[in-house]
Each structure stands twice: as C-alpha cells, then as structure tokens.
Design an enzyme around this catalytic site. Sequence first.
Site, PDB file in Angstrom:
ATOM      1  CD  GLU A 102      -4.824  12.107  13.438  1.00  0.00           C
ATOM      2  OE1 GLU A 102      -5.362  12.056  12.975  1.00  0.00           O
ATOM      3  OE2 GLU A 102      -5.935  12.354  14.327  1.00  0.00           O
ATOM      4  CG  ASP A 139      -9.753  17.045  12.836  1.00  0.00           C
ATOM      5  OD1 ASP A 139     -11.377  15.684  14.317  1.00  0.00           O
ATOM      6  OD2 ASP A 139      -9.511  16.585  12.239  1.00  0.00           O
TER       7      ASP A 139
END
Length: 506
Positions: A230, A48
């Site tokens: 998320e 990420d």
Amino acid sequence: MEIKKRLLTICFVVAAVSLQAQKAPTKLYQEPYRLQAHFSPKEKWMNDPNGMVYYKGNYHLFFQYYPKATVWGPMHWGHAVSKDLIHWKQLPIALYPDKLGYIFSGSAVIDKDNTSGFGTKGKPAMVAIFTHHDPKGEKAGASTYQNQSIAYSLDEGTTWTKYKSNPVVKNPGIKDFRDPKVFWYAPGNKWVMTLATKDRITFYSSPNLKDWKKESEFGRMLGAHGGVWECPDLIPLKLNGKEYWVLLVSINPGGPNDGSATQYFVGHFDGSKFTPTSTETKWIDHGPDNYAGVTWSNTGTRKIFLGWMSNWLYANQAPTVKWRSAMTIPRELSLKSAAGDIWLASNPVEELENIITKTINVDAGLLAKDNNIFSVIKQTPAQYTLKFNTQAVKDYSVILSNNAGEKLVIGYDAKNSRYYIDRTKAGQNGFNKQFASISYAPRISLSPTSNFELLVDASSVELFADGGLSNLTGIYFPKKPYTRLSIVNNGMEIEDLQIQPLKSIW
C-alpha cells in the site's frame, strides 16, 4: 429550622456544582491521551496522510477521515494546513464520497505548467490524484472496485472540482489497486504515478494527469510480502553527490514487529523502471506505530516524511474517546552509508525547535544520587525530547514511569545489537491482546559511539538512534501521566545529556 434550611440549600448547591463539574466537557485538545506536539483531528476517525503538498508558504495535509465516528467508515479527505510543519489548523473537509465510491488515499501536485488545462500559467491548479473505492462493487465480489480519479482546486485547496471523466486509470482486474503517488519527472517531461497493485508496485506516466499509460512493475519477488502492498512513494535523494531513488512501500500485515509497517528500497529510476541496488528488506521505522507514510510534494530537494501513528491490529480499538489516532512528527529523510550498504535515515524536522521552551543540560553524575531526571531538573514536562551520547555501546534503558506501577522502557540490548520499546506494562492494553508488546530495531551503525534522541508526548514515543538509522515509534495509554524519568546505564558513561520541554501546539 432556618439554619437547617440554609445548610440544606448550601449542600444542594455544592452537590449541583460538583455534578456540573463532572459533566463539564473536557477542553478541546486537552482530552486524555491527546498529543500536544503532533497533529491529530479535532474529533472522530483519521488514518493515512494524503495529498501532502507545499504551496505558497503552506504545508497542506489531507488525510483519510470519517467525520461521523471514531472508527473507520466511509472515507473522506480531511484537510489541515501549517506554516511550519508543527502548528496545524484543521480546515473543512476537502473531498466527499460520491457515486464512484469512497475517497481513498492519494497525492496532490501543483500543475505549474498547466499540463491538465485546469488552471492557467498565472494560476496553476492544485490537482489531487486519489483512489475511488466502490463499496457496492466490493460487496458484490467484483475485482475492479478501486480506480484512480482526479480533482482540482483553483483556490489553494479550499474548494475542489472532481474531473467529469473520472476515473482516469481504470482497474484492469486487480483487487487491491490504489494509493497513487504522483510527481513530475522533468527528464522525461511527464508525470509519473507510483501505484500499489496487490503484491507489487506499478508505474504509470502521463503528459497531462488525465491520460495514463503503464510503464513497468516492481517488487513481486522482492521485499516483505506478509500482506498487501500500500501507499507507495518514489523520491530522489543524493549521497556524496550521487543521485539515488528511494521507493517507500507500506505493508499490512507483515511488519517486522507484527501488523502494519513501511519498507523501502534504494535504487535507480530511469523514468520508466525502478532497479534496486540491494535486495535486502529494510524498514523506515521498526516500531509498531508508523504506517502509510509518504512525503510532501513541491519541497525541492528537501524530502519530508509523515506517517500515521497507529497499527491496523488495534487502530479501531485504541482507548481514546472523542478522536482517534495522530500523525508522527514530520521527519526529514536522508541517505547514509553504513555497514557496507546505503540506508534511509529519518530525523525530526528542524522546525521542532519552534516549540522547544529551553534546553536543560543535565549533569549525568547527579543521577547517581537521584535517578529521576525530573527531580534533578525540578520540573515534570508533559512533552519533551531527551538526548544523549555514549562513547561505548552497552546495555542501557530509559524508563518512563508513574506511581500507578506503570512503566514504558526504551533501551539498547548490546548482546543482540538492537534497540527496543517495551510497553508490556505501559498502561492500558486490554483493548487488544497484541498491543502489550516489545518491539525491536536492529542497530545498523557499526560505530563504537552512538547517539540517542527520544521524543515523548502524552501517549507516544519516537526513538531516533544513531542519527536516525534505527528508529522505533510506539503509542501507549497510561492511567496516569508518567512523572518519573530515569536511566539505567549499567556503568556506561552518558555524555551531553539534555532534556528539552516542548510547548503544546494547540
């Protein structure tokens, strides 16, 4: 005898040179499948994007990083900077795991008014807000092993000091409690945190980045819920002079084409509560390989998005050797009206022009004689953009292929009104049974005309159709580079056909 000795010596030298050439290390950033127009780490594992913030002419990109292997491990924050969102310089690791746990995803802000007290008005602190993930607590079966912490830098992100009273937001008993995205909400004179909390988003506020209170929750019964929520982000954008707020929420699994993906909601935010204008589930990108994307902080009204170009279905198995995974091209976000609703469009940032070597206008009529665009333009670019317009929306396909029988097909299915990427025969796929797939994106635009933009790199393709309303991102791993580019248009007229070769950013 002497001649034989000399011949043997020559043979040994040639063999030694040949063996040495085989053992010679591949030049950095030139390895097989290494993308040349996208950020990827020098080596090892990345996932990420984190802590993205613009400050003093630099776009900072922090990212989930494991420096000891090419598979996921104890998370650090890697760090890279760019002047133009295209050329990147990787810097030393910013944040390391500590006694509170691994350093999971989060964000960064510039505390220009020194609300935290970490800096001064003349020298504001860059403050990182991140999730501390305690692996021991997770292993023990606890439900409070993820908490929110902060750190600050007074030298533009080079060195960091973790706050001595971490964590600043303690887990109330929610197993998945992570990925804080923080921004300054001027009307309320406060910081707002958007936090992923299992199957919903929870909003918190703070006057100083240290003391937080819960404001509201959103999403328990809305949107896609095929997996854990998320990496949220909440940003304002205007459409026809009216302000809306867009909430991004990544989900894994449960994406529209399996695995990981990012959905969004358009609505209103009053500093405490988010209210959507529509309950329809919408995706920022329908492709399999655009996940956990968020936007840069401190960029004013311009909102620039970056995603991780992979999917948790196979991220640890992708067939790269020294490094693993890359980021999407940075994309500028905007709102558009279409089909009676408001949609989020995304397109490559204008800075991509910095690496365009030239624009080649291709006479579509020449393709009737030789349907290989590379033959027509007399070059085979390693990375490029392909653009064209159509006055009618019928079936067509763009085919990338090589002489090994591999091909990647990107096109439009008029009967079902959808774009697609077909990588079933695109190259290596034995590393995961779910990789060889066809991904679809519905056509949102109702216009009788369309435009098509394709960004092709060594092992990735990004489609932006109808002005960025319908997008698809996919990675692939051909055994040989694609040396043929063709279009099957079934008699449909193609206009303004252009190809733009791109320079390597490395």
